[in-house]
Design an enzyme around this catalytic site. Structure first.
Site, PDB file in Angstrom:
ATOM      1  N   ASP A   8     -34.838   6.906  16.258  1.00 25.76           N
ATOM      2  CA  ASP A   8     -33.763   5.950  16.461  1.00 25.76           C
ATOM      3  C   ASP A   8     -33.003   5.884  15.118  1.00 25.76           C
ATOM      4  OD1 ASP A   8     -32.381   3.625  17.536  1.00 25.76           O
ATOM      5  OD2 ASP A   8     -33.630   2.461  16.184  1.00 25.76           O
ATOM      6  N   ASP A  10     -30.266   3.118  13.896  1.00 28.29           N
ATOM      7  CA  ASP A  10     -30.087   1.778  13.321  1.00 28.29           C
ATOM      8  C   ASP A  10     -31.429   1.051  13.252  1.00 28.29           C
ATOM      9  OD1 ASP A  10     -27.228   1.732  13.002  1.00 28.29           O
ATOM     10  OD2 ASP A  10     -27.077   1.610  15.165  1.00 28.29           O
ATOM     11  N   GLY A  45     -30.784  -2.044  19.570  1.00 23.53           N
ATOM     12  CA  GLY A  45     -30.995  -0.886  20.434  1.00 23.53           C
ATOM     13  C   GLY A  45     -30.136  -0.860  21.687  1.00 23.53           C
ATOM     14  N   SER A 115     -25.899   4.207  19.457  1.00 19.63           N
ATOM     15  CA  SER A 115     -24.628   3.994  18.751  1.00 19.63           C
ATOM     16  C   SER A 115     -23.616   5.127  18.966  1.00 19.63           C
ATOM     17  CB  SER A 115     -24.891   3.849  17.251  1.00 19.63           C
ATOM     18  OG  SER A 115     -23.671   3.731  16.573  1.00 19.63           O
ATOM     19  N   ASN A 117     -21.320   5.444  16.933  1.00 19.45           N
ATOM     20  CA  ASN A 117     -20.959   5.764  15.549  1.00 19.45           C
ATOM     21  C   ASN A 117     -22.032   6.613  14.862  1.00 19.45           C
ATOM     22  OD1 ASN A 117     -18.456   4.025  15.167  1.00 19.45           O
ATOM     23  ND2 ASN A 117     -19.898   2.501  15.913  1.00 19.45           N
ATOM     24  N   ASP A 169     -37.297   0.714  16.286  1.00 18.46           N
ATOM     25  CA  ASP A 169     -37.439  -0.631  15.709  1.00 18.46           C
ATOM     26  C   ASP A 169     -37.203  -1.728  16.746  1.00 18.46           C
ATOM     27  OD1 ASP A 169     -34.612  -0.115  15.900  1.00 18.46           O
ATOM     28  OD2 ASP A 169     -34.315  -1.897  14.653  1.00 18.46           O
TER      29      ASP A 169
HETATM   30  P1  B16 Z   1     -22.215   1.110  18.368  1.00 15.05           P
HETATM   31  P2  B16 Z   1     -29.837   2.418  17.680  1.00 15.05           P
HETATM   32  C1  B16 Z   1     -27.895   0.703  18.329  1.00 15.05           C
HETATM   33  O1  B16 Z   1     -28.361   1.785  17.606  1.00 15.05           O
HETATM   34  C2  B16 Z   1     -28.019  -0.621  17.592  1.00 15.05           C
HETATM   35  O2  B16 Z   1     -29.377  -0.954  17.379  1.00 15.05           O
HETATM   36  C3  B16 Z   1     -27.367  -1.711  18.399  1.00 15.05           C
HETATM   37  O3  B16 Z   1     -27.440  -2.948  17.714  1.00 15.05           O
HETATM   38  C4  B16 Z   1     -25.902  -1.321  18.667  1.00 15.05           C
HETATM   39  O4  B16 Z   1     -25.268  -2.285  19.498  1.00 15.05           O
HETATM   40  C5  B16 Z   1     -25.846   0.038  19.346  1.00 15.05           C
HETATM   41  O5  B16 Z   1     -26.499   0.980  18.547  1.00 15.05           O
HETATM   42  C6  B16 Z   1     -24.446   0.492  19.642  1.00 15.05           C
HETATM   43  O6  B16 Z   1     -23.779   0.765  18.459  1.00 15.05           O
HETATM   44  O7  B16 Z   1     -21.459  -0.172  18.512  1.00 15.05           O
HETATM   45  O8  B16 Z   1     -22.126   1.718  16.972  1.00 15.05           O
HETATM   46  O9  B16 Z   1     -21.894   2.103  19.439  1.00 15.05           O
HETATM   47  O10 B16 Z   1     -30.760   1.360  17.178  1.00 15.05           O
HETATM   48  O11 B16 Z   1     -30.086   2.856  19.109  1.00 15.05           O
HETATM   49  O12 B16 Z   1     -29.695   3.586  16.719  1.00 15.05           O
HETATM   50 MG    MG Z   2     -32.685   0.720  16.374  1.00 16.37          MG
END
Ligand code: B16
Ligand code: MG
Length: 216
Positions: A8, A10, A45, A115, A117, A169
């Protein structure tokens, strides 16, 4: 035997959870919305859209599609400002060392992030070349806890679920990895991560030997 480790992003490789939260709080405040700490943990997540659904679900009034689109756009705008300023210093301690140790042991590496991003963040952290496969929010239809993001990463890596470990996480992420049939290491603490096969305090506390032993 473990042939691949899928991370993962973030909260595992980078400490961006606070950036997400600040961006949501700023975007929500513009619409006169507030949400408390009980919501913060639930957002980890989840995709952007699923996160908004959770935040709005805690409010008393209904929101039009225009208002929802505007909150999503403002959240992304604020978050992007953080991402553009990210450097290798935003990496969590121990993450890069662990990635290099796994690679040195001949295992494949993947990212499975909700994400949209994710690719940009990996570039900012100078980590992209280490990964064989990156699956992010642009390539999936269903948010964690659905297994889609992990199943897709496994397909692209060419490994079977029991040959792969996910490092997560978030409760939603642990559920997604287990639903995909993988081994799962959770980073953090608390009852919410109880579904994982191994729980460590932080990525710096995770040894490559313990991680790869999961498949034995
Ligand atoms: P974005 P992960 C997730 O990433 C984040 O934990 C979550 O808080 C966020 O809303 C989601 O990505 C979407 O992110 O707005 O950048 O598309 O933990 O799956 O790496
Ligand atoms: Mg995460």
């Amino acid at each position: 035997m473990v042939r691949a480790v899928v991370f993962d992003l973030d909260g595992v490789i980078t400490d961006s959870t606070g950036y997400h939260l600040l961006s949501w709080q700023q975007a929500a405040a513009e619409k006169g919305l507030e949400f408390g700490p009980e919501i913060h943990e639930q957002l980890k997540g989840l995709t952007r859209q699923a996160s908004l659904d959770v935040i709005l679900g805690s409010q008393k009034r209904q929101f039009s599609d225009e208002e929802k689109a505007s909150i999503l756009q403002r959240k992304q705008q604020y978050y992007q400002e953080f991402v553009e300023r990210m450097t290798v210093r935003d990496m969590l301690p121990g993450a890069e060392q662990l990635l290099r140790q796994i690679k040195a042991r001949g295992r494949k590496l993947g990212v499975a992030s909700a994400s949209k991003n994710a690719s940009l963040i990996l570039e900012r952290l100078s980590l992209r070349p280490l990964f064989d496969v990156v699956v992010d929010g642009n390539q999936i239809a269903k948010s964690k806890p659905d297994p889609e993001v992990y199943s897709k990463a496994l397909d692209l890596l060419g490994v079977r679920p029991f040959e792969a470990v996910a490092v997560e996480d978030a409760a939603a992420g642990v559920a997604a990895a287990k639903a995909a049939g993988m081994w799962c290491v959770a980073v953090g603490s608390g009852e919410r991560l109880a579904g994982a096969d191994l729980i460590v305090k932080s990525i710096a506390h995770l040894s490559v030997d313990d991680l790869l032993a999961l498949g034995d």
